[in-house]
Design an enzyme around this catalytic site. Structure first.
Site, PDB file in Angstrom:
ATOM      1  N   CYS A 119       0.812  -1.221   0.000  1.00 17.85           N
ATOM      2  CA  CYS A 119       0.000   0.000   0.000  1.00 17.85           C
ATOM      3  C   CYS A 119       0.844   1.270   0.000  1.00 17.85           C
ATOM      4  CB  CYS A 119      -0.930   0.006   1.204  1.00 17.85           C
ATOM      5  SG  CYS A 119      -1.961  -1.449   1.243  1.00 17.85           S
ATOM      6  N   HIS A 260      -3.928   6.680   3.038  1.00 20.92           N
ATOM      7  CA  HIS A 260      -4.204   5.404   2.382  1.00 20.92           C
ATOM      8  C   HIS A 260      -5.585   4.924   2.824  1.00 20.92           C
ATOM      9  CE1 HIS A 260      -4.119   1.411   0.957  1.00 20.92           C
ATOM     10  NE2 HIS A 260      -3.903   0.847   2.121  1.00 20.92           N
ATOM     11  N   ASN A 290      -9.967  -1.052  -0.224  1.00 21.36           N
ATOM     12  CA  ASN A 290      -8.516  -0.865  -0.176  1.00 21.36           C
ATOM     13  C   ASN A 290      -7.930  -1.305  -1.516  1.00 21.36           C
ATOM     14  OD1 ASN A 290      -5.766  -1.026   0.248  1.00 21.36           O
ATOM     15  ND2 ASN A 290      -5.896  -2.106   2.203  1.00 21.36           N
TER      16      ASN A 290
END
Ligand code: ACO
Length: 338
Positions: A119, A260, A290
């Protein structure tokens, strides 16, 4: 003695691509033992987009990249470095997805490589672009964050399948001599002692493809969700506080905090610790889930396309992911407003 004019890195443009198919919480209720209520309460996610079977990470990355190049007012020939942040590459492990993206965009004979930082990949890639530009080696870097996470998710595992989505975002980072447009700071870090918190055990040199890999489902992402959650809140809060203090910038003056998009509760906890107002915090987790390395550029694209991101606006990026890796960045948006 003459000095060359310094080059600074500037964030010139943003683009994204969101695949068509939507996977809602109601769809997941039919696949695993879960509920819309649990997912929304624990994560804030309502739906996520899933790539088509014949749509690869590079297809999504190239579409986002094309948009970013056009919005920067450039052509493929102007790009002299292509970076692709991804942990769901077209191929494990060659050719790199960056090479394939370059080919799809008609970018010929320039350096291209992938960055693997889960990520945190997009912010990691921004730091690499910054270094290449500031050293004078490159002028226009295409930074892509693209993921087909659905290709490594086990849709019978309720602890992971509710979280992830597919998509891509991209930015052009260009050299500038105008210090007002320059990246202010980037901090990126890692701690491999937590490698087992987020892992796809195969395929790789530890577990090459075998019948055992298939039987045990080792090709799927595994996550120690709760442990990762706690560490994410702690690390991110510390990291963003540090970058703001180091640069003498107070959180309340940042128009766009772009975290994020892993979990609404993580974003809320970090935002609260920084005393951020709701209007400062960019949120897309409810609609994209996500998307790993694509999450931050997709979120930046969202505020650009809705007209909220204006030329000169300061952005604070922060991220946390497999590795473990984490990173934060302070930079103004140097592209044209919509
Ligand atoms: N539906 C219903 N119940 C569930 C589900 C589900 N989908 N998933 C888990 N549960 C159950 C568990 O089995 C557990 O039940 P038990 O108490 O009977 O054992 C209970 O819910 C609580 O489980 P926890 O894992 O403790 O739940 P938590 O509140 O921690 O939420 C979550 C889980 C959403 C995964 C959260 O921990 C999280 O977001 N973690 C961080 C993820 C992250 O930031 N990752 C880093 C980036 S990702 C990357 O780099 C690729």
């Amino acid at each position: 003695m003459s000095h060359a004019t310094p080059h600074y890195a500037s964030f010139r443009s943003i683009g994204a691509y969101v695949p068509e198919k939507v996977l809602t919480n109601a769809d997941l209720e039919k696949m695993v033992d879960t509920s819309d209520e649990w997912i929304v309460k624990r994560t804030g996610i309502k739906e996520r987009h899933i790539a088509a079977d014949d749509e690869a990470t590079s297809d999504m990355g190239a579409k986002a990249g094309q948009t970013a190049i056009e919005r920067a007012g450039l052509n493929a020939e102007d790009i002299d470095l292509v970076l692709c942040a991804t942990v769901t590459p077209d191929y494990f492990n060659m050719p790199s997805t960056a090479c394939i993206v370059s080919d799809k965009l008609g970018i010929k004979n320039v350096q291209a490589f992938d960055i693997s930082a889960a990520c945190s990949g997009f912010v990691y890639a921004l730091s690499v672009a910054k270094a290449f530009i500031e050293s004078g080696m490159k002028r226009n870097v295409l930074v892509v964050g693209a993921e087909k996470f659905s290709s490594i998710v086990d849709y019978t595992d309720r602890t992971t399948c509710i979280l992830f989505g597919d998509g891509a975002g991209a930015a052009v980072i260009s050299a500038t001599e105008n210090k007002d447009e320059a990246f202010v700071d980037i901090h990126a870090s890692a701690d491999g002692s937590y490698a087992d918190f987020l892992v796809t055990p195969a395929p790789g040199s530890v577990n090459p493809v075998s019948q055992k890999v298939i039987d045990e489902g080792l090709q799927y992402v595994q996550m120690k969700g709760n442990e990762t959650f706690k560490l994410a809140v702690k690390t991110l809060t510390k990291d963003v506080k540090e970058i703001l203090e180091k640069n003498n910038i107070s959180a309340e003056t940042i128009p766009h905090f772009v975290p994020h998009q892993a979990n609404y509760r993580i974003i809320k906890a970090v935002g609260d610790a920084l005393k951020m107002r709701e209007d400062q915090v960019v949120l897309t987790v409810h609609k994209y889930g996500n998307t790993s390395a694509a999450s931050i550029p997709m979120a930046i694209n969202d505020i650009w396309e809705s007209g909220r991101l204006r030329q000169g606006d300061m952005m604070l990026l922060d991220t946390f992911g497999g590795g473990l890796t984490w990173a934060s960045a302070l930079l103004p948006f140097a592209g044209k407003s919509l």
